[in-house]
Design an enzyme around this catalytic site. Sequence first.
Site, PDB file in Angstrom:
ATOM      1  N   GLU A 199       0.799  -1.236   0.000  1.00 17.09           N
ATOM      2  CA  GLU A 199       0.000   0.000   0.000  1.00 17.09           C
ATOM      3  C   GLU A 199       0.828   1.281   0.000  1.00 17.09           C
ATOM      4  O   GLU A 199       0.593   2.185   0.802  1.00 17.09           O
ATOM      5  CB  GLU A 199      -0.963  -0.022   1.198  1.00 17.09           C
ATOM      6  CG  GLU A 199      -1.891  -1.222   1.162  1.00 17.09           C
ATOM      7  CD  GLU A 199      -2.795  -1.338   2.388  1.00 17.09           C
ATOM      8  OE1 GLU A 199      -2.693  -0.507   3.300  1.00 17.09           O
ATOM      9  OE2 GLU A 199      -3.607  -2.288   2.424  1.00 17.09           O
ATOM     10  N   ASN A 212       2.050  -5.243  -3.114  1.00 13.42           N
ATOM     11  CA  ASN A 212       0.635  -5.519  -2.860  1.00 13.42           C
ATOM     12  C   ASN A 212      -0.115  -4.209  -2.591  1.00 13.42           C
ATOM     13  O   ASN A 212       0.366  -3.360  -1.834  1.00 13.42           O
ATOM     14  CB  ASN A 212       0.553  -6.426  -1.613  1.00 13.42           C
ATOM     15  CG  ASN A 212      -0.815  -7.015  -1.358  1.00 13.42           C
ATOM     16  OD1 ASN A 212      -1.394  -7.648  -2.230  1.00 13.42           O
ATOM     17  ND2 ASN A 212      -1.338  -6.817  -0.149  1.00 13.42           N
ATOM     18  N   HIS A 250     -10.481  -5.643  -2.622  1.00 17.72           N
ATOM     19  CA  HIS A 250     -11.560  -5.358  -1.658  1.00 17.72           C
ATOM     20  C   HIS A 250     -12.628  -4.553  -2.403  1.00 17.72           C
ATOM     21  O   HIS A 250     -12.572  -3.321  -2.436  1.00 17.72           O
ATOM     22  CB  HIS A 250     -11.025  -4.551  -0.478  1.00 17.72           C
ATOM     23  CG  HIS A 250     -10.072  -5.303   0.387  1.00 17.72           C
ATOM     24  ND1 HIS A 250     -10.453  -6.385   1.137  1.00 17.72           N
ATOM     25  CD2 HIS A 250      -8.750  -5.125   0.623  1.00 17.72           C
ATOM     26  CE1 HIS A 250      -9.413  -6.844   1.818  1.00 17.72           C
ATOM     27  NE2 HIS A 250      -8.363  -6.101   1.511  1.00 17.72           N
ATOM     28  N   GLU A 298      -6.563 -10.457  -1.369  1.00 18.80           N
ATOM     29  CA  GLU A 298      -7.412 -10.194  -0.190  1.00 18.80           C
ATOM     30  C   GLU A 298      -8.869 -10.067  -0.604  1.00 18.80           C
ATOM     31  O   GLU A 298      -9.603  -9.196  -0.113  1.00 18.80           O
ATOM     32  CB  GLU A 298      -6.953  -8.909   0.525  1.00 18.80           C
ATOM     33  CG  GLU A 298      -5.493  -8.924   0.917  1.00 18.80           C
ATOM     34  CD  GLU A 298      -5.030  -7.676   1.668  1.00 18.80           C
ATOM     35  OE1 GLU A 298      -5.885  -6.876   2.110  1.00 18.80           O
ATOM     36  OE2 GLU A 298      -3.809  -7.503   1.805  1.00 18.80           O
ATOM     37  N   ASP A 355     -12.598  -9.735  -1.196  1.00 23.78           N
ATOM     38  CA  ASP A 355     -13.933  -9.736  -0.596  1.00 23.78           C
ATOM     39  C   ASP A 355     -14.785  -8.757  -1.398  1.00 23.78           C
ATOM     40  O   ASP A 355     -14.262  -7.829  -2.009  1.00 23.78           O
ATOM     41  CB  ASP A 355     -13.957  -9.446   0.910  1.00 23.78           C
ATOM     42  CG  ASP A 355     -13.173  -8.221   1.339  1.00 23.78           C
ATOM     43  OD1 ASP A 355     -12.919  -7.320   0.509  1.00 23.78           O
ATOM     44  OD2 ASP A 355     -12.831  -8.150   2.530  1.00 23.78           O
TER      45      ASP A 355
HETATM   46  O1  G3I Z   1      -5.767  -7.884  18.797  1.00 26.82           O
HETATM   47  C1  G3I Z   1      -6.320  -6.670  19.290  1.00 26.82           C
HETATM   48  C2  G3I Z   1      -7.085  -6.910  20.547  1.00 26.82           C
HETATM   49  O2  G3I Z   1      -6.193  -7.355  21.541  1.00 26.82           O
HETATM   50  C3  G3I Z   1      -7.758  -5.623  20.960  1.00 26.82           C
HETATM   51  O3  G3I Z   1      -8.547  -5.845  22.082  1.00 26.82           O
HETATM   52  C4  G3I Z   1      -8.635  -5.107  19.831  1.00 26.82           C
HETATM   53  C5  G3I Z   1      -9.293  -3.773  20.163  1.00 26.82           C
HETATM   54  O4  G3I Z   1      -9.350  -2.927  19.070  1.00 26.82           O
HETATM   55  O5  G3I Z   1      -7.834  -4.909  18.715  1.00 26.82           O
HETATM   56  C6  G3I Z   1      -7.226  -6.093  18.242  1.00 26.82           C
HETATM   57  O6  G3I Z   1      -6.435  -5.790  17.126  1.00 26.82           O
HETATM   58  C7  G3I Z   1      -7.154  -5.545  15.939  1.00 26.82           C
HETATM   59  C8  G3I Z   1      -6.704  -6.552  14.903  1.00 26.82           C
HETATM   60  O7  G3I Z   1      -7.291  -6.263  13.656  1.00 26.82           O
HETATM   61  C9  G3I Z   1      -7.048  -7.981  15.266  1.00 26.82           C
HETATM   62  O8  G3I Z   1      -8.450  -8.137  15.317  1.00 26.82           O
HETATM   63  C10 G3I Z   1      -6.860  -4.132  15.497  1.00 26.82           C
HETATM   64  O9  G3I Z   1      -7.427  -3.211  16.377  1.00 26.82           O
HETATM   65  C11 G3I Z   1      -7.399  -3.899  14.124  1.00 26.82           C
HETATM   66  O10 G3I Z   1      -6.944  -2.644  13.641  1.00 26.82           O
HETATM   67  C12 G3I Z   1      -6.906  -4.975  13.166  1.00 26.82           C
HETATM   68  O11 G3I Z   1      -7.493  -4.759  11.914  1.00 26.82           O
HETATM   69  C13 G3I Z   1      -6.836  -5.388  10.833  1.00 26.82           C
HETATM   70  C14 G3I Z   1      -6.443  -4.335   9.813  1.00 26.82           C
HETATM   71  O12 G3I Z   1      -5.849  -4.977   8.700  1.00 26.82           O
HETATM   72  C15 G3I Z   1      -5.453  -3.352  10.410  1.00 26.82           C
HETATM   73  O13 G3I Z   1      -4.834  -2.568   9.441  1.00 26.82           O
HETATM   74  C16 G3I Z   1      -7.798  -6.377  10.198  1.00 26.82           C
HETATM   75  O14 G3I Z   1      -8.022  -7.463  11.113  1.00 26.82           O
HETATM   76  C17 G3I Z   1      -7.207  -6.932   8.913  1.00 26.82           C
HETATM   77  O15 G3I Z   1      -8.189  -7.688   8.220  1.00 26.82           O
HETATM   78  C18 G3I Z   1      -6.769  -5.794   8.009  1.00 26.82           C
HETATM   79  O16 G3I Z   1      -6.176  -6.343   6.864  1.00 26.82           O
HETATM   80  C19 G3I Z   1      -5.766  -5.399   5.876  1.00 26.82           C
HETATM   81  C20 G3I Z   1      -4.530  -5.957   5.195  1.00 26.82           C
HETATM   82  O17 G3I Z   1      -3.532  -6.244   6.137  1.00 26.82           O
HETATM   83  C21 G3I Z   1      -4.006  -4.974   4.147  1.00 26.82           C
HETATM   84  N1  G3I Z   1      -5.029  -4.611   3.220  1.00 26.82           N
HETATM   85  C22 G3I Z   1      -6.277  -4.120   3.797  1.00 26.82           C
HETATM   86  C23 G3I Z   1      -6.822  -5.134   4.784  1.00 26.82           C
HETATM   87  C24 G3I Z   1      -8.167  -4.681   5.324  1.00 26.82           C
HETATM   88  O18 G3I Z   1      -8.043  -3.518   6.082  1.00 26.82           O
END
Ligand code: G3I
Length: 302
Positions: free
Chosen positions: A127, A169, A206, A235, A237
Site C-alpha cells: 500500500e 501488494n 476489496h 485479499e 472480498d
Molecule cells: O488484537 C487486538 C485486541 O487485543 C484488541 O482488544 C482489539 C481492540 O481494538 O484490537 C485487536 O487488534 C485488531 C486486529 O485487527 C485484530 O483483530 C486491530 O485493532 C485492528 O486494527 C486490526 O485490523 C486489521 C487491519 O488490517 C489493520 O490494518 C484487520 O483485522 C485486517 O483484516 C486488516 O487487513 C488489511 C490488510 O492487512 C491490508 N489490506 C487491507 C486489509 C483490510 O483492512
Amino acid sequence: ESTLGAAAKQSGRYFGVAIAANRLNDSTYSTIANREFNSVTAENEMKIDALQPQRGQFNFAAGDRVYNWAVQNGKQVRGHTLAWHSQQPGWMQNLSGGALRQAMVDHINGVMNHYRGKIVEWDVVNEAFADGNSGARRDSNLQRSGNDWIEVAFRAARAADPSAKLCYNDYNVENWNAAKTQAMYAMVRDFKQRGVPIDCVGFQAHFNDGSPYNSNFRTTLQSFAALGVDVSVTELDIQGASPTTYGNVVNDCLAVTRCLGITVWGVRDTDSWRSHHTPLLFNGDGSKKPAYNGVLNALNGG
Ligand code: G3I
C-alpha cells in the site's frame, strides 16, 4: 472437484484464505478453512507490530501458529507484510530518515531469515500509493525516508530469502483506468527495466459499492503479467458477495497464465474486517453462500 482448493489446483493455482490465529480453536472455522483452502495468509500475525513489538526483539509465536497450522494441513503460505505504513509498532512509528531505513532492512532480514525457504510469496511492500487521482506515493514515514525505500526493501528481501517470490501488494488498483493502477504499473515497469528484484504483484481486490469490480480487471492482470511478473488476487472480498462478480474475478485470474491464485480475506462473514458488508463465501453458521458456488463453478470451468 468439490472444494475450492482442489478445484483451483486443476489449473495449477491455489485458492487461499486469510487466517486469524485466535479463531483456529473454533472448530466450525478451522474445519471449513482446512477443507476448502490450500493456501494461507496470516490476517495480522506476520505484520510488523506482531513480529517485532520491541526493537530487536522478534516474537514469532502467533505467526508461527498460523504457519504451522497451514503446513501441518498441507497448505502453502503467503507472507504479509514486511514494509507498510500501517500496523507499525510504536518504536518504528517514531523513527525517520536513515534510522527508519535501517530498521526496515533489519526487520526484513529478521523475518525473512526466520521463515527462509518456507514462504512462497512475500508481500514485501504494502500500500505505498496514495488514494485518489494523484498517482503519487502515499505520505508516510517510510516515504519520507526517501523515494527509493521500496526498491531498497525489495533488494534486501531478495538477499535475505532468494527462494521467495517478492510481491508488491495494494488495493484499489484493479481498475485499469485508475490513476493508482497506472502509477503502480509505471513503478513495476521501471523496476523490471532497472533490475530491481520484483517477482509478483498482489491485487487486494476489496470490492465495495464505492470501489466496485470492473470487468477491465482482466486487462489489468494481463498488462502486469506482460511486464514479466506473476500476479495474484490477495485479499478478495466483495460487498454483498454477488456470485456473478465472484465468478468473474475467478475467470479473470484463470484467463491469465501468470495469475498464481486467489486468496479471500476471511472464512465466514462474521470473520470479516467488513462483516457488515457480508462479503465472504460462508455464512456465520458455516453454511455455503451462493457466492461459494459462483467461485466453485468458475474454478471447475463452468
Ligand atoms: O488484537 C487486538 C485486541 O487485543 C484488541 O482488544 C482489539 C481492540 O481494538 O484490537 C485487536 O487488534 C485488531 C486486529 O485487527 C485484530 O483483530 C486491530 O485493532 C485492528 O486494527 C486490526 O485490523 C486489521 C487491519 O488490517 C489493520 O490494518 C484487520 O483485522 C485486517 O483484516 C486488516 O487487513 C488489511 C490488510 O492487512 C491490508 N489490506 C487491507 C486489509 C483490510 O483492512
